[in-house]
Write a protein that holds these residues in place. Structure first.
Motif, PDB file in Angstrom:
ATOM      1  N   ARG A  21      82.034 108.256  62.314  1.00  0.00           N
ATOM      2  CA  ARG A  21      81.375 107.440  61.289  1.00  0.00           C
ATOM      3  C   ARG A  21      79.892 107.808  61.191  1.00  0.00           C
ATOM      4  N   ALA A  25      77.594 109.146  57.864  1.00  0.00           N
ATOM      5  CA  ALA A  25      76.313 108.565  57.461  1.00  0.00           C
ATOM      6  C   ALA A  25      75.204 109.608  57.519  1.00  0.00           C
ATOM      7  N   SER A  28      75.441 112.073  54.565  1.00  0.00           N
ATOM      8  CA  SER A  28      75.118 111.413  53.298  1.00  0.00           C
ATOM      9  C   SER A  28      73.626 111.177  53.132  1.00  0.00           C
ATOM     10  N   GLU A 261      91.892  99.160  46.569  1.00  0.00           N
ATOM     11  CA  GLU A 261      90.841  98.779  45.618  1.00  0.00           C
ATOM     12  C   GLU A 261      91.388  97.885  44.511  1.00  0.00           C
ATOM     13  N   ARG A 306      85.177 108.030  45.676  1.00  0.00           N
ATOM     14  CA  ARG A 306      84.788 107.192  46.813  1.00  0.00           C
ATOM     15  C   ARG A 306      85.347 107.691  48.141  1.00  0.00           C
ATOM     16  N   TYR A 307      86.516 108.332  48.114  1.00  0.00           N
ATOM     17  CA  TYR A 307      87.208 108.659  49.369  1.00  0.00           C
ATOM     18  C   TYR A 307      87.617 110.134  49.426  1.00  0.00           C
ATOM     19  N   HIS A 338      81.912 114.252  50.138  1.00  0.00           N
ATOM     20  CA  HIS A 338      81.585 112.850  50.392  1.00  0.00           C
ATOM     21  C   HIS A 338      80.119 112.562  50.092  1.00  0.00           C
ATOM     22  N   HIS A 342      78.364 110.327  46.838  1.00  0.00           N
ATOM     23  CA  HIS A 342      77.656 109.093  47.162  1.00  0.00           C
ATOM     24  C   HIS A 342      76.137 109.254  47.030  1.00  0.00           C
ATOM     25  N   ASP A 349      74.353 103.015  42.349  1.00  0.00           N
ATOM     26  CA  ASP A 349      75.074 102.096  43.240  1.00  0.00           C
ATOM     27  C   ASP A 349      76.365 102.763  43.725  1.00  0.00           C
ATOM     28  N   PRO A 350      76.256 103.873  44.461  1.00  0.00           N
ATOM     29  CA  PRO A 350      77.425 104.715  44.744  1.00  0.00           C
ATOM     30  C   PRO A 350      78.495 104.052  45.594  1.00  0.00           C
ATOM     31  N   ASP A 351      78.168 103.004  46.339  1.00  0.00           N
ATOM     32  CA  ASP A 351      79.177 102.350  47.169  1.00  0.00           C
ATOM     33  C   ASP A 351      79.985 101.313  46.403  1.00  0.00           C
ATOM     34  N   ARG A 352      79.631 101.098  45.144  1.00  0.00           N
ATOM     35  CA  ARG A 352      80.381 100.140  44.319  1.00  0.00           C
ATOM     36  C   ARG A 352      81.559 100.847  43.651  1.00  0.00           C
TER      37      ARG A 352
END
Length: 432
Positions: A21, A25, A28, A261, A306-307, A338, A342, A349-352
């Motif tokens: 994880r 991060a 990104s 989702e 997103r994934y 990824h 993002h 707002d890439p996580d939305r």
């Protein structure tokens, strides 16, 4: 030009869930340091490109100056010299031989298999039943790709072996790819499972190929296409395993996250149901309906944004200028779908989760290189349209009959390997 260096060293060694994880991060955040960032994979330097512009250059416009990078080498014992790993003239030849299997008329034929398999799965559910949707769609993806590849009785044994082994290969293989070389020699359970799964898969696929040679009959499946094109047994074996691997993981993950989702966003789910009802009118989906399901395809594209997979790696075949930086021959260059997907400079707002991003007028404004769920250029996944059709057909088939509702008190946790996996995805099947 001085290349900015990443702060600290990349958290490369080890592969606990927390560390994986952390890697997501970390990659990104690299766009904050420029379009190209120098980092270290253990002791070796590498260049991480963070912008759509340079990603498009690496994957497309200057694609001939690169070959597949170090990460992919770890899969060679399994995939051999298949399309994912081969390079140069051999790769171009193999791609030409494989490409006819994904022409429009063949895709229309596969759509029948996809619709039947999706209908059989959703028809087995009971009202109010809690299903582990991630496991359901993994099995579905194996069935669809397996039946497209093999249509003989022995082929069914290969499909059963794929159910048993393919996700061991994918997940353990990525862990091995991201670990130092000495790790693959350690007598640990993950290595044993990986090696045993490889041996089983290669053995059963070769047995199916030899059985086809003995019969010499065109069964109309993907394997027949490969062998009739003149591939040797070894070449066909490598390509079959490549197609199995590439054709299962992406679609299984995309379907899992799509249903997740939709369950989290009732307003999106309602639009999907309304469009499916309007286009299909209660009948099973047909191949020509895929293009008419515009909003469903927007949902699918947003899930693929997103994934996506975490990393693509390339190795420079010559000295290359990237954004004013000299990348020496032999250097590793990293592109992260990824991270690109993002980047707030491209996606507000890439996580939305927002399928509206893919309305035609908005999608047309995206820069080249900003959306690469299947790679790009001559190394783009040869089965990308197959995968997208499979996802749309499955979503439409399920949505015509069911709502899949999250189970209260059972939050979905994420595990990371080559991409973000749901650790478990329980959902209740509710008739519409």
């Amino acid at each position: 030009m001085t290349v900015p260096a990443a702060p600290g060293r990349w958290p490369f060694l080890g592969h606990t869930p927390a560390l994986l994880r952390q890697r997501f991060a970390f990659t990104s955040s690299l766009h904050e340091h420029g379009e190209i960032v120098k980092l270290y994979l253990g002791p070796a330097p590498a260049y991480f490109v963070t912008s759509p512009r340079l990603s498009h250059e690496v994957l497309v416009t200057a694609g001939a100056k690169f070959r597949k990078g170090a990460m992919f080498d770890k899969f060679r014992p399994y995939l051999g010299n298949g399309l994912v790993l081969s390079n140069g003239d051999f790769h171009r030849r193999q791609r030409r031989l494989v490409q006819p299997a994904f022409h429009h008329d063949r895709l229309a034929g596969y759509a029948t298999t996809m619709r039947r398999a999706a209908a059989e799965l959703s028809g087995s559910w009971q009202p109010g039943e809690v299903r582990l949707i991630d496991e359901d769609v993994q099995g579905l993806a194996v069935t669809i790709v397996g039946e497209a590849l093999f249509s003989t009785e022995l082929g069914k044994q290969a499909i059963d072996e794929a159910r048993r082994s393919i996700f061991v290969v994918i997940q353990q293989g990525m862990i091995r790819a991201l670990s130092p070389k000495f790790v693959e020699k350690l007598p640990i359970p993950g290595n044993r499972r990986f090696d045993e799964a490889i041996a089983r898969m290669r053995a059963i696929v070769l047995e199916v190929i030899r059985d086809w040679r003995a019969q010499g009959v065109d069964h109309g499946d993907l394997l027949s296409t490969l062998l009739l094109a003149g591939m040797t047994d070894e070449q066909a074996q490598d390509e079959v395993l490549t197609l199995l691997t590439g054709g299962i993981e992406t679609t299984a993950l995309a379907l899992s996250w799509t249903f997740h989702e939709l369950g989290r966003h009732p307003e999106v789910e309602a639009r999907v149901h309304a469009e499916v009802d309007e286009v299909l009118g209660g009948r099973p989906i047909a191949f020509d309906d895929i293009e008419r399901l515009g909003y469903v395809r927007q949902v699918v594209d947003e899930v693929l944004r997103r994934y996506p997979i975490w990393l693509l790696m390339r190795r420079a075949l010559e000295d290359v200028d990237l954004g004013g930086v000299r990348v020496a021959e032999g250097s590793e260059v990293i592109v992260s779908p990824h991270a690109l997907h993002h980047d707030p400079a491209t996606y507000a707002d890439p996580d939305r989760f927002d399928p509206g991003r893919w309305a035609p007028e908005r999608a047309a404004r995206l820069p080249k290189g900003a959306f690469v769920p299947f790679g790009a250029g001559t190394r783009q996944c040869v089965g990308n349209r197959f995968a997208q059709n499979e996802i749309v057909i499955t979503v439409a088939t399920v949505a015509a009959r069911w709502r899949l509702v999250p189970v209260p008190g059972r939050p979905v946790r994420v595990k990371f390997t080559s991409a973000a996996y749901p650790d478990s995805l329980p959902m209740t099947a509710v008739p519409r």
